[in-house]
Scaffold this motif. Structure first.
Motif, mmCIF file in Angstrom:
data_model
loop_
_atom_site.group_PDB
_atom_site.id
_atom_site.type_symbol
_atom_site.label_atom_id
_atom_site.label_comp_id
_atom_site.label_asym_id
_atom_site.label_seq_id
_atom_site.Cartn_x
_atom_site.Cartn_y
_atom_site.Cartn_z
ATOM 1 N N ALA A 107 7.482 -35.036 -45.278
ATOM 2 C CA ALA A 107 7.064 -34.099 -44.237
ATOM 3 C C ALA A 107 8.167 -34.035 -43.193
ATOM 4 C CB ALA A 107 5.743 -34.524 -43.609
ATOM 5 N N GLU A 108 8.227 -32.926 -42.499
ATOM 6 C CA GLU A 108 9.259 -32.733 -41.484
ATOM 7 C C GLU A 108 8.746 -33.184 -40.126
ATOM 8 O OE1 GLU A 108 12.025 -29.147 -39.576
ATOM 9 O OE2 GLU A 108 10.715 -28.780 -41.293
ATOM 10 N N VAL A 109 9.604 -33.814 -39.359
ATOM 11 C CA VAL A 109 9.271 -34.208 -37.993
ATOM 12 C C VAL A 109 9.261 -32.950 -37.132
ATOM 13 C CG1 VAL A 109 9.914 -35.639 -36.036
ATOM 14 C CG2 VAL A 109 10.340 -36.446 -38.357
ATOM 15 N N THR A 110 8.177 -32.726 -36.395
ATOM 16 C CA THR A 110 8.014 -31.515 -35.603
ATOM 17 C C THR A 110 7.824 -31.867 -34.132
ATOM 18 O OG1 THR A 110 5.615 -31.515 -35.984
ATOM 19 C CG2 THR A 110 6.993 -30.283 -37.544
ATOM 20 N N ARG A 111 7.777 -30.840 -33.324
ATOM 21 C CA ARG A 111 7.504 -31.003 -31.894
ATOM 22 C C ARG A 111 6.292 -30.138 -31.541
ATOM 23 N NH1 ARG A 111 10.264 -32.978 -27.624
ATOM 24 N NH2 ARG A 111 12.166 -33.248 -28.887
ATOM 25 N N GLY A 112 5.375 -30.693 -30.766
ATOM 26 C CA GLY A 112 4.170 -29.955 -30.405
ATOM 27 C C GLY A 112 3.310 -30.750 -29.449
ATOM 28 N N ASP A 113 2.080 -30.310 -29.278
ATOM 29 C CA ASP A 113 1.127 -30.945 -28.380
ATOM 30 C C ASP A 113 0.156 -31.789 -29.184
ATOM 31 O OD1 ASP A 113 2.364 -29.563 -26.366
ATOM 32 O OD2 ASP A 113 0.889 -27.939 -26.335
ATOM 33 N N VAL B 230 10.256 -47.183 -35.164
ATOM 34 C CA VAL B 230 9.889 -46.153 -34.199
ATOM 35 C C VAL B 230 8.883 -46.724 -33.204
ATOM 36 C CG1 VAL B 230 10.318 -44.210 -35.744
ATOM 37 C CG2 VAL B 230 8.062 -45.292 -35.706
ATOM 38 N N LEU B 231 8.798 -46.057 -32.080
ATOM 39 C CA LEU B 231 7.840 -46.409 -31.035
ATOM 40 C C LEU B 231 6.754 -45.339 -31.037
ATOM 41 C CD1 LEU B 231 7.546 -48.630 -28.872
ATOM 42 C CD2 LEU B 231 8.595 -47.044 -27.245
ATOM 43 N N VAL B 232 5.502 -45.750 -31.285
ATOM 44 C CA VAL B 232 4.383 -44.826 -31.462
ATOM 45 C C VAL B 232 3.544 -44.805 -30.197
ATOM 46 C CG1 VAL B 232 2.396 -44.220 -32.880
ATOM 47 C CG2 VAL B 232 4.386 -45.325 -33.922
ATOM 48 N N GLY B 233 3.259 -43.603 -29.710
ATOM 49 C CA GLY B 233 2.379 -43.430 -28.556
ATOM 50 C C GLY B 233 0.967 -43.089 -28.990
ATOM 51 N N LEU B 234 0.519 -41.903 -28.602
ATOM 52 C CA LEU B 234 -0.824 -41.472 -28.965
ATOM 53 C C LEU B 234 -0.887 -41.145 -30.455
ATOM 54 C CD1 LEU B 234 -1.591 -39.085 -25.963
ATOM 55 C CD2 LEU B 234 -2.289 -41.465 -26.225
ATOM 56 N N ARG B 235 -2.089 -41.281 -30.993
ATOM 57 C CA ARG B 235 -2.294 -40.911 -32.386
ATOM 58 C C ARG B 235 -3.709 -40.422 -32.574
ATOM 59 N NH1 ARG B 235 -1.611 -45.826 -36.294
ATOM 60 N NH2 ARG B 235 0.134 -46.359 -34.925
ATOM 61 N N THR B 236 -3.845 -39.488 -33.516
ATOM 62 C CA THR B 236 -5.138 -39.019 -33.965
ATOM 63 C C THR B 236 -5.313 -39.433 -35.413
ATOM 64 O OG1 THR B 236 -4.286 -36.874 -34.689
ATOM 65 C CG2 THR B 236 -4.962 -37.057 -32.381
ATOM 66 N N GLY C 98 12.869 -42.982 -31.722
ATOM 67 C CA GLY C 98 13.268 -43.326 -33.080
ATOM 68 C C GLY C 98 13.439 -42.146 -33.998
ATOM 69 N N LEU C 99 12.851 -40.982 -33.687
ATOM 70 C CA LEU C 99 12.964 -39.813 -34.549
ATOM 71 C C LEU C 99 13.276 -38.580 -33.710
ATOM 72 C CD1 LEU C 99 9.946 -40.260 -37.011
ATOM 73 C CD2 LEU C 99 12.370 -40.709 -37.479
ATOM 74 N N GLU C 100 13.846 -37.588 -34.379
ATOM 75 C CA GLU C 100 14.143 -36.307 -33.751
ATOM 76 C C GLU C 100 13.524 -35.198 -34.583
ATOM 77 O OE1 GLU C 100 15.494 -35.766 -30.909
ATOM 78 O OE2 GLU C 100 16.041 -37.855 -30.483
ATOM 79 N N PRO C 101 13.096 -34.107 -33.944
ATOM 80 C CA PRO C 101 12.548 -32.980 -34.715
ATOM 81 C C PRO C 101 13.552 -32.478 -35.732
ATOM 82 C CG PRO C 101 12.100 -32.699 -32.371
ATOM 83 C CD PRO C 101 13.028 -33.869 -32.484
ATOM 84 N N ASP D 291 4.557 -31.203 -25.770
ATOM 85 C CA ASP D 291 5.908 -31.046 -26.300
ATOM 86 C C ASP D 291 6.447 -32.386 -26.800
ATOM 87 O OD1 ASP D 291 8.101 -29.483 -26.970
ATOM 88 O OD2 ASP D 291 9.148 -29.939 -25.098
ATOM 89 N N ALA D 292 5.650 -33.071 -27.596
ATOM 90 C CA ALA D 292 6.006 -34.399 -28.096
ATOM 91 C C ALA D 292 6.535 -34.305 -29.523
ATOM 92 C CB ALA D 292 4.790 -35.322 -28.056
ATOM 93 N N VAL D 293 7.261 -35.354 -29.937
ATOM 94 C CA VAL D 293 7.738 -35.476 -31.316
ATOM 95 C C VAL D 293 6.573 -35.999 -32.163
ATOM 96 C CG1 VAL D 293 9.394 -36.574 -32.850
ATOM 97 C CG2 VAL D 293 10.089 -35.886 -30.533
#
Length: 462
Positions: free
Chosen positions: A43-49, A404-410, A419-422, A309-311
């Motif tokens: 899967a591709e790393v994306t940017r969004g809300d 990677v450093l993980v913040g919020l998750r669903t 750790g990652l870029e879009p 606007d998060a990764v």
């Protein structure tokens, strides 16, 4: 048909078995005998809300509603509104037969006039008794009459005063009775107590209403400009819901439209249904277009965290730690599940070790001290974040472990703080990460095409 004698009986069965075994061996060697390249889902790393929410179901009802009833008994002679009508406060809604109330008012008025006439008579008697008393007092002071006559005149004057006071009290009581009966007469006209909409009508013209014990409901008014969502929250989630917290909901008929709101109140008294403790949370929302109707079903989402606007990556891209051997910091070799929570500095050491091993095995180089320092700085800036590992696809098509450093998750997506870029591509699904340079087999007992140092085989997640 020509029959061969040497192919009869037991010899024919043996020959058939040999042919079948040879065909099976040939098929296995052709299809499964050679090693296949690994099949990796990516899967591709994306940017969004990203929003983290607590969901619950509820019902929509008007915030202000009134059941309009009758305070007097009688026949409903007129009903001037229908369901759906808009009314204003003070508007006449219905009439009840006022014959009995009118006759009671007339009788009370006549009795009041009678008492007022008696008061005039008693006032005249009082004036006469006062004159006789004053004359008797003057004569008694001059020794012109006996004391008995003076005391008799004084007593008559006192009695006349008492009679007038009694009549005044009767007049006051009758005036109060008349006011009550006039109010009862006024109650035969039903007026709107609030501005709103007639949502239901419970009576019809000609129906006899009995208000002796309870007030019968004629119709119900509701202010539909502001609606309240009443939702049930479990005791496991209620401590994370506070007044003023942002929330939104959708309706069953239009699941694409969000209705933003805030929590107005969490009721303190729970409701227990089948040993499940539920608390009521109330949310208000403006309804200028009257799109929301009473008793609609709402799916409510209480916002507990949001990232703009998060990764973002799929949650399935968070890999478990490498298995086998001792980890830095004295940990054992068991790996955590996908997206598992790592603890403080130990998680950082494990992530750095994974990066170093991944770089050595896939790129042939050591770990990057500058990147490790950047990771440490990001970890200190986000003390509540979690450490995890993802597999990033390289230009040559091989995956490389990346901390990677993980913040919020669903349930489906996770926020990557560092750790990652879009635009990067990551492997989704659980993949075994072997120790570089070791000869141990891949997960499932298979080696990669390039041996122990080659890319690990992927396991598709259904």
């Amino acid at each position: 048909m020509l029959k061969l004698p040497f192919l009869t009986g037991r010899r024919a069965w043996v020959l058939a078995a040999i042919i079948a075994a040879a065909a099976g061996w040939f098929a296995w060697s052709t299809i499964w005998g050679r090693e296949k390249p690994p099949e990796l889902t990516t899967a591709e790393v994306t940017r969004g809300d990203l929003e983290v929410t607590i969901s619950s179901a509820g019902k929509i009802r008007p915030r202000d509603s009134v059941a309009v009833g009758a305070q007097v008994s009688g026949q409903l002679t007129e009903l001037l509104v229908e369901p759906g009508d808009e009314v204003e406060r003070g508007q006449l809604l219905a009439r009840i037969d006022a014959t009995i109330a009118e006759t009671n008012v007339e009788a009370s008025q006549a009795q009041l006039r009678e008492l007022e006439a008696s008061r005039k008579q008693q006032q005249a008697s009082l004036d006469l008794s006062r004159a006789n008393f004053e004359r008797a007092k003057m004569l008694f002071d001059n020794d012109a009459i006996a004391r008995a006559e003076f005391e008799a005149a004084q007593a008559d004057y006192t009695v006349a005063q008492g009679r007038l006071e009694a009549i005044n009290a009767q007049i006051s009581r009758q005036a109060s009775t008349l006011r009550a009966q006039r109010a009862t007469l006024e109650f035969t006209n039903i007026y709107a107590p609030i501005n709103g909409t007639v949502v239901s009508v419970a009576a019809v013209e000609g129906q006899t209403l009995n208000a002796a014990q309870t007030a019968p409901t004629i119709l119900t008014l509701a202010d539909l400009s502001i609606m309240t969502v009443e939702t049930d929250v479990s005791e496991a989630d209620v401590l994370r819901i506070l007044p003023g917290q942002e929330a939104w909901f959708t309706t069953l008929g239009d699941g694409t439209r969000r209705w933003p709101s805030v929590v107005r109140q969490v009721l303190p008294t729970p409701e227990v249904l089948n040993d499940v403790v539920l608390y009521k949370a109330l949310l208000d929302v403006e309804n200028p277009e009257s799109r929301l109707k009473p008793q609609m079903t709402a799916q409510v989402f209480f916002l507990t965290g949001a990232a703009r606007d998060a990764v973002l990556v799929p949650v399935t891209a968070l890999q478990s730690q490498p298995r086998g051997g001792q980890r830095p910091g004295g940990g054992s070799g068991g790996g955590s599940g996908a997206g598992g929570r790592e603890g403080g500095g130990r998680g950082l050491m494990q992530a750095e070790a994974s990066e170093a091993r991944g770089a050595a095995g896939a790129a042939g180089g050591g770990g990057d001290p500058q990147r490790r320092e950047a990771m440490r700085a990001a970890r200190e800036a986000n003390p509540g974040a979690e450490m995890a590992t993802v597999l990033v696809m390289q230009a040559d098509g091989t995956p490389r472990p990346q901390p990677v450093l993980v913040g919020l998750r669903t349930r489906t997506q996770a926020e990557i703080l560092y750790g990652l870029e879009p635009g990067q591509t990551v492997v989704t699904g659980e993949v075994a990460i072997p120790r570089p340079g070791s000869g141990q087999q891949q997960q499932g007992g298979q080696r990669g095409p390039g041996g122990a140092g080659g890319p690990p085989p992927g396991v598709r997640r259904g």
